[in-house]
Design an enzyme around this catalytic site. Structure first.
Site, PDB file in Angstrom:
ATOM      1  N   CYS A  83      40.628  53.991  64.153  1.00 47.08           N
ATOM      2  CA  CYS A  83      41.952  53.374  64.082  1.00 47.08           C
ATOM      3  C   CYS A  83      42.988  54.475  63.889  1.00 47.08           C
ATOM      4  CB  CYS A  83      42.028  52.338  62.957  1.00 47.08           C
ATOM      5  SG  CYS A  83      41.569  52.961  61.344  1.00 47.08           S
ATOM      6  N   GLU A 132      51.399  46.576  59.813  1.00 46.86           N
ATOM      7  CA  GLU A 132      51.090  47.044  61.148  1.00 46.86           C
ATOM      8  C   GLU A 132      51.120  45.948  62.205  1.00 46.86           C
ATOM      9  OE1 GLU A 132      48.600  51.077  60.356  1.00 46.86           O
ATOM     10  OE2 GLU A 132      47.404  49.281  60.729  1.00 46.86           O
TER      11      GLU A 132
END
Length: 197
Positions: A83, A132
């Site tokens: 990620c 996010e």
């Protein structure tokens, strides 16, 4: 492949590197500006673009990584394959492929978009906040991983049952279950019903 500026700025020996900038976005994922990486994660957090990658082997097992102990955010916890954050103006797909190679030394043999998910996860250990807008990707890995020890402490391939056991026993990233659950339809399409995802 050369090391990118985003990687070199994590190296403490390089004090002259430019700060890492993230793309700030609105609730629809439209870019509205940039912010320095650490500042974007300070409470209450600023909504920014991110990506999460889930790679599987030919047996349908998910590749997990344990984040390196030296990372400032969520060190030592288990999480999805890879990620991170695109550079401002970088396509999330390109960023996902780039960081997978940088962290794990392997390029996915297949990588497909798996949707997006928006979340707000405070990390109790660090006090940082993950606000996010996350682009999800699923794919296959068919060559041995060669993790960068600055980024990755350990890796393991797991079945769904093994993941459940590990998740009950070990510490995982605050965002892990959110991104996995959001990616599950694409994961099932990729791995087939026999894999059990």
């Amino acid at each position: 492949m050369p090391i990118t500026p985003a990687t070199t700025t994590h190296r403490p020996s390089n004090g002259t590197a430019e700060p890492i900038l993230l793309e700030l976005v609105d609730e629809d994922g439209v870019t509205i500006g940039t912010a320095e990486k650490l500042a974007a994660h300070q409470p209450p957090g600023r909504l920014h673009r991110a990506f999460s990658v889930f790679l599987f082997d030919e047996r349908g097992r998910l590749l997990l990584q344990q984040r390196a102990l030296g990372k400032y955010h969520s060190p030592g916890v288990w999480s999805n394959t890879c990620c991170g954050h695109p550079y401002p103006g970088e396509a999330p797909f390109a960023a996902a492929a780039r960081r997978t190679f940088e962290e794990l030394g392997v390029s996915p043999s297949l990588l497909a978009e798996a949707g997006t998910v928006r979340y707000n996860h405070p990390d109790p250990a660090s006090g940082l906040v993950e606000q996010e807008y996350n682009h999800l990707f699923v794919g296959m890995v068919q060559s041995p991983v060669r993790p960068d020890p600055q980024e990755v402490a350990s890796t393991v391939f797991v079945t769904p049952d093994e993941l459940a056991e590990r998740h009950a026993r070990d510490i995982f990233s605050a965002w892990f279950m959110t991104v996995l659950d959001a990616a599950r339809p694409a994961v099932r399409e990729l791995t087939g019903p026999s894999a059990g995802w």
